[in-house]
Design a protein around this motif. Structure first.
Motif, PDB file in Angstrom:
ATOM      1  N   THR A  53      65.132  82.552 -76.384  1.00 21.00           N
ATOM      2  CA  THR A  53      65.629  81.358 -75.702  1.00 21.00           C
ATOM      3  C   THR A  53      65.681  80.532 -76.762  1.00 21.00           C
ATOM      4  O   THR A  53      66.931  79.640 -76.710  1.00 21.00           O
ATOM      5  CB  THR A  53      64.801  80.726 -74.413  1.00 21.00           C
ATOM      6  OG1 THR A  53      63.506  80.482 -75.007  1.00 21.00           O
ATOM      7  CG2 THR A  53      64.822  82.001 -73.307  1.00 21.00           C
ATOM      8  N   THR A  54      65.129  80.300 -77.653  1.00 21.09           N
ATOM      9  CA  THR A  54      65.041  79.171 -78.579  1.00 21.09           C
ATOM     10  C   THR A  54      66.200  79.358 -79.595  1.00 21.09           C
ATOM     11  O   THR A  54      67.127  78.770 -80.005  1.00 21.09           O
ATOM     12  CB  THR A  54      63.704  79.119 -79.592  1.00 21.09           C
ATOM     13  OG1 THR A  54      62.759  78.762 -78.727  1.00 21.09           O
ATOM     14  CG2 THR A  54      63.842  78.144 -80.777  1.00 21.09           C
ATOM     15  N   ILE A  55      66.374  80.649 -80.149  1.00 19.90           N
ATOM     16  CA  ILE A  55      67.428  81.262 -80.724  1.00 19.90           C
ATOM     17  C   ILE A  55      68.671  81.230 -79.966  1.00 19.90           C
ATOM     18  O   ILE A  55      69.708  80.412 -80.706  1.00 19.90           O
ATOM     19  CB  ILE A  55      67.211  82.736 -81.099  1.00 19.90           C
ATOM     20  CG1 ILE A  55      65.895  83.077 -82.194  1.00 19.90           C
ATOM     21  CG2 ILE A  55      68.351  83.221 -81.895  1.00 19.90           C
ATOM     22  CD1 ILE A  55      65.477  84.344 -82.132  1.00 19.90           C
ATOM     23  N   GLU A  56      68.727  81.596 -78.826  1.00 21.20           N
ATOM     24  CA  GLU A  56      70.199  81.260 -78.163  1.00 21.20           C
ATOM     25  C   GLU A  56      70.456  79.627 -78.074  1.00 21.20           C
ATOM     26  O   GLU A  56      71.659  79.088 -78.147  1.00 21.20           O
ATOM     27  CB  GLU A  56      69.975  81.576 -76.654  1.00 21.20           C
ATOM     28  CG  GLU A  56      69.934  83.282 -76.553  1.00 21.20           C
ATOM     29  CD  GLU A  56      69.430  83.744 -75.161  1.00 21.20           C
ATOM     30  OE1 GLU A  56      69.539  83.037 -74.304  1.00 21.20           O
ATOM     31  OE2 GLU A  56      69.116  84.788 -75.099  1.00 21.20           O
ATOM     32  N   ASP A  57      69.484  78.960 -77.781  1.00 14.44           N
ATOM     33  CA  ASP A  57      69.995  77.369 -77.782  1.00 14.44           C
ATOM     34  C   ASP A  57      70.123  76.778 -79.169  1.00 14.44           C
ATOM     35  O   ASP A  57      71.297  76.105 -79.471  1.00 14.44           O
ATOM     36  CB  ASP A  57      68.737  76.600 -77.288  1.00 14.44           C
ATOM     37  CG  ASP A  57      68.526  76.897 -75.735  1.00 14.44           C
ATOM     38  OD1 ASP A  57      69.263  77.427 -75.009  1.00 14.44           O
ATOM     39  OD2 ASP A  57      67.115  76.279 -75.277  1.00 14.44           O
ATOM     40  N   ALA A  58      69.398  77.346 -80.113  1.00 13.79           N
ATOM     41  CA  ALA A  58      69.566  76.927 -81.484  1.00 13.79           C
ATOM     42  C   ALA A  58      71.120  77.279 -82.215  1.00 13.79           C
ATOM     43  O   ALA A  58      71.862  76.644 -82.563  1.00 13.79           O
ATOM     44  CB  ALA A  58      68.608  77.585 -82.362  1.00 13.79           C
ATOM     45  N   VAL A  59      71.658  78.686 -81.782  1.00 10.44           N
ATOM     46  CA  VAL A  59      72.849  79.002 -81.952  1.00 10.44           C
ATOM     47  C   VAL A  59      74.131  78.292 -81.169  1.00 10.44           C
ATOM     48  O   VAL A  59      74.894  77.692 -82.211  1.00 10.44           O
ATOM     49  CB  VAL A  59      73.032  80.529 -81.828  1.00 10.44           C
ATOM     50  CG1 VAL A  59      74.493  81.011 -81.993  1.00 10.44           C
ATOM     51  CG2 VAL A  59      72.042  81.265 -83.000  1.00 10.44           C
ATOM     52  N   LEU A  60      73.488  77.743 -80.161  1.00  6.69           N
ATOM     53  CA  LEU A  60      74.706  76.902 -79.309  1.00  6.69           C
ATOM     54  C   LEU A  60      74.750  75.412 -80.011  1.00  6.69           C
ATOM     55  O   LEU A  60      75.640  74.981 -80.431  1.00  6.69           O
ATOM     56  CB  LEU A  60      74.493  76.681 -77.925  1.00  6.69           C
ATOM     57  CG  LEU A  60      75.400  76.205 -77.051  1.00  6.69           C
ATOM     58  CD1 LEU A  60      76.871  76.606 -77.325  1.00  6.69           C
ATOM     59  CD2 LEU A  60      74.871  75.996 -75.846  1.00  6.69           C
ATOM     60  N   VAL A  61      73.560  74.906 -80.337  1.00  2.87           N
ATOM     61  CA  VAL A  61      73.526  73.564 -80.940  1.00  2.87           C
ATOM     62  C   VAL A  61      74.121  73.727 -82.422  1.00  2.87           C
ATOM     63  O   VAL A  61      75.033  72.634 -82.669  1.00  2.87           O
ATOM     64  CB  VAL A  61      72.124  73.126 -81.256  1.00  2.87           C
ATOM     65  CG1 VAL A  61      71.861  72.004 -81.955  1.00  2.87           C
ATOM     66  CG2 VAL A  61      71.396  72.815 -79.866  1.00  2.87           C
ATOM     67  N   ILE A  62      73.792  74.704 -83.118  1.00  2.00           N
ATOM     68  CA  ILE A  62      74.398  75.141 -84.635  1.00  2.00           C
ATOM     69  C   ILE A  62      76.077  74.903 -84.463  1.00  2.00           C
ATOM     70  O   ILE A  62      76.759  74.426 -85.157  1.00  2.00           O
ATOM     71  CB  ILE A  62      73.805  76.112 -85.312  1.00  2.00           C
ATOM     72  CG1 ILE A  62      72.546  75.896 -85.797  1.00  2.00           C
ATOM     73  CG2 ILE A  62      74.860  76.609 -86.485  1.00  2.00           C
ATOM     74  CD1 ILE A  62      71.807  77.355 -86.035  1.00  2.00           C
ATOM     75  N   SER A  63      76.623  75.932 -83.561  1.00  2.97           N
ATOM     76  CA  SER A  63      77.908  75.972 -83.221  1.00  2.97           C
ATOM     77  C   SER A  63      78.441  74.494 -82.949  1.00  2.97           C
ATOM     78  O   SER A  63      79.648  74.033 -83.472  1.00  2.97           O
ATOM     79  CB  SER A  63      78.045  76.864 -82.160  1.00  2.97           C
ATOM     80  OG  SER A  63      79.581  77.127 -81.666  1.00  2.97           O
ATOM     81  N   GLU A  64      77.901  73.832 -82.098  1.00  2.87           N
ATOM     82  CA  GLU A  64      78.475  72.377 -81.795  1.00  2.87           C
ATOM     83  C   GLU A  64      78.332  71.492 -82.997  1.00  2.87           C
ATOM     84  O   GLU A  64      79.514  70.587 -83.332  1.00  2.87           O
ATOM     85  CB  GLU A  64      77.589  71.897 -80.669  1.00  2.87           C
ATOM     86  CG  GLU A  64      78.047  72.356 -79.047  1.00  2.87           C
ATOM     87  CD  GLU A  64      79.341  72.668 -78.625  1.00  2.87           C
ATOM     88  OE1 GLU A  64      80.143  71.690 -79.150  1.00  2.87           O
ATOM     89  OE2 GLU A  64      79.545  73.584 -78.065  1.00  2.87           O
ATOM     90  N   LEU A  65      77.240  71.461 -83.680  1.00  6.05           N
ATOM     91  CA  LEU A  65      77.287  70.691 -84.992  1.00  6.05           C
ATOM     92  C   LEU A  65      78.138  70.870 -86.024  1.00  6.05           C
ATOM     93  O   LEU A  65      78.778  70.236 -86.639  1.00  6.05           O
ATOM     94  CB  LEU A  65      75.989  70.333 -85.541  1.00  6.05           C
ATOM     95  CG  LEU A  65      74.860  69.944 -84.486  1.00  6.05           C
ATOM     96  CD1 LEU A  65      73.402  69.828 -85.029  1.00  6.05           C
ATOM     97  CD2 LEU A  65      75.160  68.462 -84.224  1.00  6.05           C
ATOM     98  N   VAL A  66      78.104  72.372 -86.117  1.00  2.00           N
ATOM     99  CA  VAL A  66      79.137  72.750 -87.371  1.00  2.00           C
ATOM    100  C   VAL A  66      80.695  72.644 -86.920  1.00  2.00           C
ATOM    101  O   VAL A  66      81.590  72.340 -87.523  1.00  2.00           O
ATOM    102  CB  VAL A  66      78.968  74.228 -87.746  1.00  2.00           C
ATOM    103  CG1 VAL A  66      80.042  74.907 -88.581  1.00  2.00           C
ATOM    104  CG2 VAL A  66      77.829  74.407 -88.052  1.00  2.00           C
ATOM    105  N   THR A  67      80.945  72.858 -85.698  1.00  2.62           N
ATOM    106  CA  THR A  67      82.354  72.540 -85.185  1.00  2.62           C
ATOM    107  C   THR A  67      82.807  71.081 -85.327  1.00  2.62           C
ATOM    108  O   THR A  67      83.858  70.986 -85.920  1.00  2.62           O
ATOM    109  CB  THR A  67      82.510  72.827 -83.543  1.00  2.62           C
ATOM    110  OG1 THR A  67      82.291  74.403 -83.422  1.00  2.62           O
ATOM    111  CG2 THR A  67      83.927  72.548 -83.141  1.00  2.62           C
ATOM    112  N   ASN A  68      81.843  70.249 -85.163  1.00  2.00           N
ATOM    113  CA  ASN A  68      82.030  68.936 -85.146  1.00  2.00           C
ATOM    114  C   ASN A  68      82.387  68.394 -86.903  1.00  2.00           C
ATOM    115  O   ASN A  68      83.589  67.592 -87.076  1.00  2.00           O
ATOM    116  CB  ASN A  68      80.723  67.988 -84.864  1.00  2.00           C
ATOM    117  CG  ASN A  68      81.189  66.377 -84.922  1.00  2.00           C
ATOM    118  OD1 ASN A  68      81.842  65.885 -84.383  1.00  2.00           O
ATOM    119  ND2 ASN A  68      80.271  65.721 -85.888  1.00  2.00           N
TER     120      ASN A  68
END
Length: 149
Positions: A53-68
């Motif tokens: 669950t941490t990995i899934e959440d982290a990948v989503l957060v990374i995706s949002e920050l990198v997209t920004n």
């Protein structure tokens, strides 16, 4: 990327963590970088034996920050991930640093293109235990801490 750089402006709670694992990844400044970074981050986080669950959440957060960073900021940009050891519960720190805002591109106001942007900060805030922004002379860092117990 010193977490306590003198003269920095802070938004959100931010302390210097002790880190037991760290990963740096320079970001290509192209939209395709987001998928590449997600896959690489997933591999690294899996190797750190974090909960799924941490990995899934982290990948989503990374995706949002990198997209920004790729969409709204100037290059260069870099992703930094680290696990903290000084605090309980343990945390995963995600940071994306870029060179600052780019000139905004106007969007058509005719309604043909529905809003595709603007939810990233809300997603990061919902998933992170803490998050914020740090402004340094070299750029802007957006960071998030996720539980990693």
């Amino acid at each position: 990327m010193n977490a306590t750089a003198p003269g920095s402006a802070y938004s959100g709670s931010h302390a210097t963590p002790r880190r037991d694992a760290e990963f740096l990844f320079p970001l290509p400044h192209i939209p395709e970088a987001v998928g590449l970074v997600r896959r690489r981050a997933y591999t690294v986080l899996t190797g750190w034996n974090l909960p799924a669950t941490t990995i899934e959440d982290a990948v989503l957060v990374i995706s949002e920050l990198v997209t920004n960073a790729v969409t709204h900021a100037l290059p260069p940009a870099v992703l930094q991930m680290s696990r903290t050891t000084a605090e309980e519960p343990r945390a995963l720190r995600i940071e994306v640093t870029d060179a600052g805002p780019a000139v905004p591109v106007p969007r058509p106001a005719d309604g043909r293109h529905p809003a595709e942007h603007g939810r990233g900060n809300a997603i990061v805030t919902a998933l992170a235990a803490r998050n914020g922004t740090r402004v340094d002379p070299g750029g802007i860092t957006r960071w998030a801490d996720l539980p990693a117990a």
